[in-house]
Design a protein around this motif. Structure first.
Motif, PDB file in Angstrom:
ATOM      1  N   ASP A  55       0.787   5.907   0.192  1.00 41.15           N
ATOM      2  CA  ASP A  55       0.278   7.317   0.381  1.00 41.15           C
ATOM      3  C   ASP A  55       0.991   8.160  -0.097  1.00 41.15           C
ATOM      4  O   ASP A  55       2.146   8.047   0.405  1.00 41.15           O
ATOM      5  CB  ASP A  55      -0.685   7.465   1.490  1.00 41.15           C
ATOM      6  CG  ASP A  55       0.308   7.436   2.769  1.00 41.15           C
ATOM      7  OD1 ASP A  55       0.959   8.430   2.974  1.00 41.15           O
ATOM      8  OD2 ASP A  55       0.234   6.521   3.596  1.00 41.15           O
ATOM      9  N   ASP A  65      -4.116   8.053  -1.578  1.00 37.05           N
ATOM     10  CA  ASP A  65      -3.827   6.818  -1.077  1.00 37.05           C
ATOM     11  C   ASP A  65      -3.953   5.739  -2.075  1.00 37.05           C
ATOM     12  O   ASP A  65      -4.245   5.977  -2.947  1.00 37.05           O
ATOM     13  CB  ASP A  65      -4.570   6.684   0.196  1.00 37.05           C
ATOM     14  CG  ASP A  65      -6.084   6.550   0.170  1.00 37.05           C
ATOM     15  OD1 ASP A  65      -6.531   6.347  -0.902  1.00 37.05           O
ATOM     16  OD2 ASP A  65      -6.782   7.168   1.246  1.00 37.05           O
ATOM     17  N   SER A  66      -3.808   4.597  -1.506  1.00 35.93           N
ATOM     18  CA  SER A  66      -4.040   3.358  -2.448  1.00 35.93           C
ATOM     19  C   SER A  66      -5.351   3.411  -3.315  1.00 35.93           C
ATOM     20  O   SER A  66      -5.395   3.074  -4.558  1.00 35.93           O
ATOM     21  CB  SER A  66      -3.667   2.017  -1.618  1.00 35.93           C
ATOM     22  OG  SER A  66      -2.629   1.901  -1.060  1.00 35.93           O
ATOM     23  N   THR A 115       0.834  -1.239  -0.089  1.00 31.52           N
ATOM     24  CA  THR A 115      -0.005  -0.154   0.015  1.00 31.52           C
ATOM     25  C   THR A 115       0.842   1.279  -0.063  1.00 31.52           C
ATOM     26  O   THR A 115       2.058   1.137   0.260  1.00 31.52           O
ATOM     27  CB  THR A 115      -0.840   0.050   1.256  1.00 31.52           C
ATOM     28  OG1 THR A 115      -0.189   0.078   2.407  1.00 31.52           O
ATOM     29  CG2 THR A 115      -1.842  -1.099   1.344  1.00 31.52           C
TER      30      THR A 115
END
Length: 867
Positions: A426, A440-441, A424
């Motif tokens: 950000d 973000d993801s 992930t």
């Protein structure tokens, strides 16, 4: 240098100072989501000090508010809270005060700001700031999109109890309002003039700026700068005004662009792309200084700044390009405010530099790149119109945090991923000194919960079989060639450790030889063995198939499997038995063999290699069988020590005419006692009551008669079977006018009569004549070369028209006034010929609509088939 030029320079300097000190303002990428609604409240100090002693700050502040209102986006609201009641126009019925602010909901409404009139300008009540704050709190916009702006020249305010604060008390009182208000809304405070109060504020959460301009002429610059901050815009630097300032260099696309040209009588402002296309204007406004001022002691004594006038134009969705700026009038300053259309992008590239879809990340090393992307072209941009670009973020592998900090337009970090990892990230990017995009993801379009690194999809596993033989002889089975099995994955042969990862299985489909499977150097070796080495004949003979199966899993990949098969035959035919057929006769006349036994054929049985042993000769079986009844076959062996057999036909009353077939078979045994068969032989012969030569003679005579009949038919006289007109050359002229397109021409041959007709205007007229085959016109003659012989006296006109003459090729017929008949000219009873292409022309008169009209018709005959 004019004052207005000085103001422009001051404006640019202030831009740099203000933007350097601005706190970070987070905005959404234009390409990611639509603009959010903003609510702005302006506290307008219309106290007496703004108008007194020839001061012009009332007009400068009013003009700045109008310009600010012109820059609103759709859906934004601007509320103006005056400290003292105002009307729109002197003595106007439309009134506003701190309890009832002037509300602007679209940029088109901004023109009434210049009409503001203050009937009674008093002191500086601090409570107006409170009223604006409370009104702003009631707005529906998000708190981060609410802005409270205070424009005042006050150095002493009145508190809520109407107490007149001292210069020393005033900054503290302002701070007591503004600091707590910053918990809920953004606040921008401007003190106008050197003596204006300037509180030392500390933000409690949102943006809080308290500033002062010594020169009231800088109000416009200050407010437009703050407008840029609120709406995520910037001022186009002078380095992007090229070609003497007449061209705007926009090397990145824009969400919005505002062109503000100030000066007297400015008009006809246009922006054109490099291709010469005029850019459509979303909104266009004339800005102008206010004149109404205030009443009471200031009435007719207010001084306005008449240099404040110009044109403000708004453009939406501007692609990057060089744009020419044109206008009429005397411009004192040109400012362009822009809102870049950019987005932040994350991309993955593999070790070969190929971009990889985040949904297709497999185990390996990658470069995670980030940068600003043009919202129109989708390409990374290096434009300096984004100012200083700062990246700050994180990426996580299985929860382990890794920081990203980078300054520049684009950057990258190296990451190593393994199967099953959860990835992930950000990121915040700040550009133009204060505007931030956060992602973000989910914003990057990655799966919920992040990217799971998956194994590579299984590639193509193949089994390759080399060597071996198609056929093995049983006695030499174990000395035969071996089979070699190798494997390829994605086209590359598996060797070493990768070969060792292969799970290999061999499964005979049916019982055959014993399979000896050995693992060799990067291959498997399969050898054929006897089932019982002491009893070779225990191994069956025949055709056998072996199934092969392999399983393999490459590192960080899904498992693959493959199947293959090979076949082999085991034979035991060491003696190679065969028959040799020697035909003697295959056609017999029944009456010639009655009471005789003619020899039909001789069959010799032998081995392909070597002589037949006494045991093999003793076991030799030979048969000759005729499948059709009526013929008796006799088999004789002239020498009982030799495998030679003579075949005779026994004459009898049962013999019948027809075809017969004899089948020959021979068999013996090999050294192991296995049966060995020779390939079956067949022989055909015929029985007839007539000698063969007589049949041939009859057939020849019949063929000759058929040929003579065909020649007779082909030489019969014949007329053309096809007759029509040639439409390309047919023509009808009536009274000198060509009416061919309205005319139907027809020619036909029926019962030895040729008819050539013309149909026009309801009139049908033409020629008929009797014909017979001409000389040299036969059945064999091609259509185009056939001749029709015309009987001279049979030519007649036909139809409802008066003919004066008829031409059939070169033969002429004319109307005889004495006999009132058509006659051949010159007279002759001699026949003449019609050939392919002969043209018939007839002239005369016809009645049309009560008038008599001359006509001339031309009809060309065509004996060929229509195309």
């Amino acid at each position: 240098m004019k004052k207005t030029v000085v103001r422009v320079i001051a404006f640019l300097l202030i831009c740099g100072v203000v933007f350097a000190s601005l706190p970070i303002l987070t905005i959404s990428a234009a390409t990611a989501k639509p603009r959010e609604k903003r609510s702005i409240a302006i506290v307008f100090d219309n106290s007496g000090s703004m108008y007194a002693n020839g001061r012009m700050q009332w007009s400068q502040a009013t003009y700045a508010m109008e310009v600010f209102a012109r820059m609103l986006n759709d859906g934004d609201t601007l509320s103006i809270y005056p400290m003292w009641e105002i009307t729109i126009g002197i003595g106007g019925s439309e009134t506003y005060n701190m309890k009832k602010p002037m509300r602007i909901t679209s940029s088109e409404q901004a023109s009434k700001i210049r009409e503001i009139y203050t009937d009674d300008a008093g002191g500086t009540p601090i409570v107006t700031i409170k009223e604006a704050y409370e009104g702003l709190k009631r707005e529906t916009a998000k708190d981060e999109n609410k802005w409270l702006i205070v424009l005042t020249d006050g150095n002493r305010f009145h508190d809520e109890n109407n107490y007149y604060l001292s210069e020393k008390e005033t900054p503290g009182a302002l701070k007591s309002y503004l600091d707590p208000y910053s918990k809920d809304v953004n606040i921008l405070y401007l003190g106008i003039g050197k003596n204006a109060a300037k509180p030392e504020c500390i933000s409690q959460g949102h943006t809080l700026l308290a500033e002062r301009v010594d020169n009231p002429a800088d109000i416009l610059n200050w407010l437009t700068n703050k407008c840029n901050m609120i709406f995520g815009r910037d001022t186009l630097p002078k380095s992007h005004f090229i070609n003497g300032g007449n061209t705007l260099n926009l090397d990145v696309s824009m969400n919005k662009m505002i062109v503000f040209v100030q000066g007297e009588n400015v008009s006809n402002v246009t922006v054109q792309s490099s291709s010469g296309q005029t850019v459509s204007v979303a909104q266009s406004f004339e800005t102008k200084y206010p004149e109404n001022g205030a009443g009471g002691e200031y009435y007719n004594n207010c001084v306005t700044d008449k240099s404040l006038q110009g044109m403000l134009l708004t453009y939406d969705s501007i692609p990057g390009d060089d744009y020419s700026l044109n206008y009429s009038g005397n411009a004192t300053s040109v400012e362009v405010y822009y809102e870049p259309n950019v987005d932040m992008e994350f991309t993955f590239t593999d070790e070969q530099g190929n971009q990889v879809d985040p949904n297709d990340l497999y185990e390996g090393n990658y470069k995670l790149s980030f940068g600003m992307k043009d919202g129109v072209t989708g390409e990374y941009t290096q434009s300096d119109l984004l100012g200083e670009t700062y990246y700050s973020g994180h990426y996580y592998i299985n929860g382990q945090e890794y920081l990203i900090n980078y300054t520049g337009n684009s950057g990258s970090v190296d990451v190593t991923l393994s199967v099953g990892d959860k990835f992930t990230a950000d990121m915040d990017v700040t550009y133009l000194g204060g505007y931030t995009i956060h992602k973000d993801s989910t914003d990057f379009g990655w799966p919920d919960g992040g990217i799971i690194i998956k194994p590579h999809a299984a590639s193509d596993l193949k089994i390759h079989i080399e060597g071996g033989q198609e056929t093995y002889q049983l006695p030499e089975l174990e000395d035969g060639e071996e089979f070699r099995v190798t494997f390829t994955y994605d086209g590359q042969q598996l060797t070493g450790e990768e070969f060792d990862r292969v799970e290999f299985k061999v499964n005979p489909e049916t019982e055959g030889a014993k399979l000896d499977v050995q693992k060799g150097d990067n291959c498997y070796i399969i050898k054929l063995r006897h089932i019982d080495p002491n009893n070779p004949e225990s191994t069956p003979v025949g055709l056998f198939t072996v199934d092969l199966h392999a399983d393999y899993q490459a590192p960080a990949s899904e498992p693959s499997s493959a199947d293959a098969k090979f076949s082999y035959a085991i034979e035991f035919n060491s003696i190679g038995l065969e028959m040799v057929l020697d035909r003697n006769q295959d056609y017999f006349v029944i009456k010639d063999i009655e009471g005789t036994e003619p020899l039909i054929a001789t069959v010799t049985v032998k081995l392909k290699d070597g002589e037949m042993t006494p045991e093999q000769f003793q076991a030799l079986q030979f048969t000759a069988v005729c499948e059709k009844e009526g013929a008796d076959i006799i088999v004789r062996q002239p020498d009982e020590t030799k495998p030679v057999y003579e075949i005779y036909l026994k004459g009898s009353d049962a013999l019948k005419e027809g075809s017969y077939t004899i089948k020959f078979n021979a068999s013996t045994v090999d050294d192991l006692g296995h049966p060995v068969n020779a390939k079956e032989q067949t022989m055909n012969f015929s029985m007839s009551t007539i000698a063969r030569w007589k049949k041939i003679l009859c057939a020849a005579i019949l063929a000759a008669l058929v040929l003579l009949l065909l020649l007779f038919i082909l030489n019969l006289p014949a007329l053309p079977t096809k007759l029509h007109t040639n439409k390309r050359t047919d023509q009808l002229i009536v009274d000198g006018e060509d009416v061919t397109k309205d005319t139907v021409f027809d020619a036909k041959l029926e019962k030895k009569r040729v008819t050539a007709m013309t149909k026009y205007g309801g009139k049908k007229f033409g020629v008929v004549m009797d014909v017979k085959p001409g000389k040299g016109s036969h059945v064999r003659t091609p259509q185009a070369k056939r001749i029709a012989e015309v009987q001279s006296q049979s030519v007649k006109k036909q139809g409802n028209a008066q003919f004066s003459e008829i031409l059939i090729g070169s033969v002429k017929y004319a109307f005889n006034e004495d006999t009132k008949k058509f006659e051949r000219m010159p007279k002759s009873d001699k026949p003449f010929n019609l050939r392919n292409g002969t043209t018939i022309v007839y002239r005369g008169e016809l009645q049309s609509n009560g008038d008599t009209k001359d006509f001339s018709a031309s009809v060309k005959l065509d004996f060929k088939k229509k195309k």
